[in-house]
Scaffold this active site. Structure first.
Site, mmCIF file in Angstrom:
data_model
loop_
_atom_site.group_PDB
_atom_site.id
_atom_site.type_symbol
_atom_site.label_atom_id
_atom_site.label_comp_id
_atom_site.label_asym_id
_atom_site.label_seq_id
_atom_site.Cartn_x
_atom_site.Cartn_y
_atom_site.Cartn_z
ATOM 1 N NE ARG A 268 3.424 -5.078 7.815
ATOM 2 C CZ ARG A 268 3.214 -3.796 7.645
ATOM 3 N NH1 ARG A 268 2.017 -3.295 7.922
ATOM 4 N NH2 ARG A 268 4.174 -2.999 7.201
ATOM 5 C CD GLU B 61 -1.657 -7.761 3.412
ATOM 6 O OE1 GLU B 61 -0.976 -6.910 2.786
ATOM 7 O OE2 GLU B 61 -2.230 -7.498 4.476
ATOM 8 C CG HIS C 142 -2.233 -3.598 3.782
ATOM 9 N ND1 HIS C 142 -1.194 -4.435 4.051
ATOM 10 C CD2 HIS C 142 -2.024 -2.505 4.570
ATOM 11 C CE1 HIS C 142 -0.388 -3.904 4.954
ATOM 12 N NE2 HIS C 142 -0.883 -2.719 5.291
#
Length: 303
Positions: free
Chosen positions: A216, A245, A264
């Site tokens: 993360r 994000e 991601h």
């Protein structure tokens, strides 16, 4: 829960009553159930759903850092699809390690070079790989990098041995950071791991270290990372996860020459949906036979 998912559950467990509830759907007065399959994106309906006789909640994804733990009662169990992405994510990590050592894509050519048959490339043979976190993803990374001849250390919250694999579990993160050539971040996002890779860790890296984050974005202090990249302590940061994000337009991570940024996607593979649902179905089989659930989230630890 979508109709496709509910249909597959019903097919696998024909004796189980399955009801799909869409986001924002009104619940009938008689809508009760022992098991709730959901995700943090469903959070605005969770207070109602968890109060309908639910004893077990399964988060459809692998990470639970966005899940509202405070909605759960003391007697409700939370599980997740932990480990579903370990294979493709660890492959992504190996790709980044090899790209760093082999100077890809900069070693590719589109015109005659100044010198042919000359290069200064690295190798994973003998390289020192430090892994932060040693759950399913961290172990999968180790399993894939060890055959290349790398030496692996791992830092984890609990000093449990790395059974069946040649990995040294270490108690000192700073010592591991100073030792390693590649620092791979795989730990979950919790209060304790927020900015775990911060100024202290970045100060002892290198020179010329490689940082990989597939966990993360919150685990890496991005503003502390920037000067470490600029002064060469970190030669490259391969980041599949960042914060926030998505990154806003114009963010420095998009254009820094020593950052390989991806949106991601390290978890992606053709089997991603089947793997995630498959873990839930395995847990449901245990629930039906009264066996202990395996992917239980420790609410106090946050993962």
């Amino acid at each position: 829960m979508g109709h496709r998912i509910s249909g597959e559950i019903a097919q696998a467990f024909p004796d189980v009553e399955v009801r799909a509830v869409g986001s924002g759907d009104a619940l009938e007065d008689d809508a009760f159930g022992e098991v709730l399959l959901t995700g943090h994106w469903f959070a605005h309906d969770l207070p109602t759903l968890v109060d309908r006789g639910v004893r077990w909640v399964h988060n459809f994804g692998t990470g639970v850092d966005k899940f509202p733990f405070d909605l759960l009662a003391a007697d409700q169990v939370l599980t997740c699809s932990r480990g579903a992405g370990a294979g493709p994510i660890s492959e992504w990590v190996i790709t980044q390690l090899l790209a760093f050592e082999k100077r890809l894509p900069t070693s590719w050519i589109t015109e005659p070079p100044e010198h042919w048959n000359q290069a200064e490339l690295g190798t994973l043979q003998g390289s020192r790989v430090g892994i932060i976190g040693f759950g399913g993803i961290g172990r999968a990374v180790a399993e894939r990098v060890l055959p290349f001849g790398s030496v692996v250390q791992a830092y984890r919250r609990r000093a449990l041995p790395a059974d069946g694999i040649d990995v040294e579990i270490v108690p000192d993160l700073l010592a591991m950071a100073e030792w390693c050539d590649h620092l791979v971040v795989t730990a979950p996002a919790t209060r304790e791991t927020h900015h775990l890779v911060g100024p202290d860790v970045l100060a002892v890296l290198g020179p010329g270290a490689h940082v990989v984050n597939i966990a993360r974005g919150e685990l890496v202090d991005q503003e502390a990372l920037r000067p470490a990249l600029d002064d060469g302590r970190v030669a490259l940061a391969s980041l599949d996860t960042v914060t926030p994000e998505p990154l806003p337009e114009g963010h420095w991570l998009y254009t820094h020459p020593q950052v390989h940024l991806s949106p991601h996607i390290s978890w992606s593979s053709p089997e991603r949906y089947d793997r995630i649902l498959g873990i839930f179905l395995e847990e449901l089989a245990r629930w039906e036979t009264g066996e202990p659930l395996e992917n239980v989230v420790d609410l106090s630890a946050g993962y």
